[in-house]
Design an enzyme around this catalytic site. Structure first.
Site, PDB file in Angstrom:
ATOM      1  N   LYS A 195      -0.503  -7.359  -5.287  1.00 20.94           N
ATOM      2  CA  LYS A 195      -1.107  -8.496  -5.678  1.00 20.94           C
ATOM      3  C   LYS A 195      -0.797  -9.051  -6.878  1.00 20.94           C
ATOM      4  O   LYS A 195      -0.443  -8.296  -8.011  1.00 20.94           O
ATOM      5  CB  LYS A 195      -2.612  -8.262  -5.746  1.00 20.94           C
ATOM      6  CG  LYS A 195      -3.501  -9.398  -5.626  1.00 20.94           C
ATOM      7  CD  LYS A 195      -3.215 -10.374  -4.471  1.00 20.94           C
ATOM      8  CE  LYS A 195      -4.478 -11.362  -4.414  1.00 20.94           C
ATOM      9  NZ  LYS A 195      -4.432 -12.353  -3.151  1.00 20.94           N
ATOM     10  N   LYS A 213      -5.305  -2.040   4.012  1.00 13.46           N
ATOM     11  CA  LYS A 213      -5.339  -2.711   5.236  1.00 13.46           C
ATOM     12  C   LYS A 213      -4.074  -2.536   6.083  1.00 13.46           C
ATOM     13  O   LYS A 213      -4.384  -2.664   7.055  1.00 13.46           O
ATOM     14  CB  LYS A 213      -5.498  -4.267   4.684  1.00 13.46           C
ATOM     15  CG  LYS A 213      -6.872  -4.454   4.372  1.00 13.46           C
ATOM     16  CD  LYS A 213      -7.208  -5.928   4.160  1.00 13.46           C
ATOM     17  CE  LYS A 213      -6.466  -6.765   3.173  1.00 13.46           C
ATOM     18  NZ  LYS A 213      -6.624  -7.978   2.986  1.00 13.46           N
TER      19      LYS A 213
END
Length: 124
Positions: free
Chosen positions: A102, A90
């Protein structure tokens, strides 16, 4: 095929279409680092629970890895690696100066009394 392997399918197709250098493709195919930790927390009732946490830093080629923490009872390293990979994608598509990362903690947030009162204990 696990979740991370499934995420590699569109990546491999993009690598093929772009005719990306195999050396560059090898770099972005796997996370730079992953980590599993134990997180001791003093609960509201005075007991201590130890939660398992994960962190994946997929890529920092474009800049520091960005990405939040997922709190869920069934989160696992495979899921965290996949979400870090998608964050890398992204940011790259949006031309942002960030890489993908993450975190995840195995916990059911609905069963916690008050997460604001958590006291993280030092590991001994």
């Amino acid at each position: 095929m696990n979740l991370f392997e499934m995420a590699q399918i569109p990546l491999n197709k993009a690598i093929e279409v772009m005719k990306l250098d195999p050396n560059a493709a090898a770099i972005i195919a796997c996370p730079e680092r992953t980590l599993e930790v134990s997180i001791p927390v003093k609960m509201d009732d005075g007991t201590t629970k130890v939660f398992t946490g994960y962190r994946s830093q997929h890529s920092t080629i474009m800049g520091p890895a960005k990405g939040g923490i997922r709190y869920h009872q069934s989160v696992n390293m495979d899921e965290v690696k996949t979400l870090a990979f998608w964050m890398t994608c992204k940011c790259a598509v949006a031309n942002l100066p960030y890489g993908g990362g993450k975190g995840g903690i195995i916990v059911d947030p609905s069963k916690l009394l008050s997460a604001k009162k958590w006291i993280f204990l030092p590991l001994i």
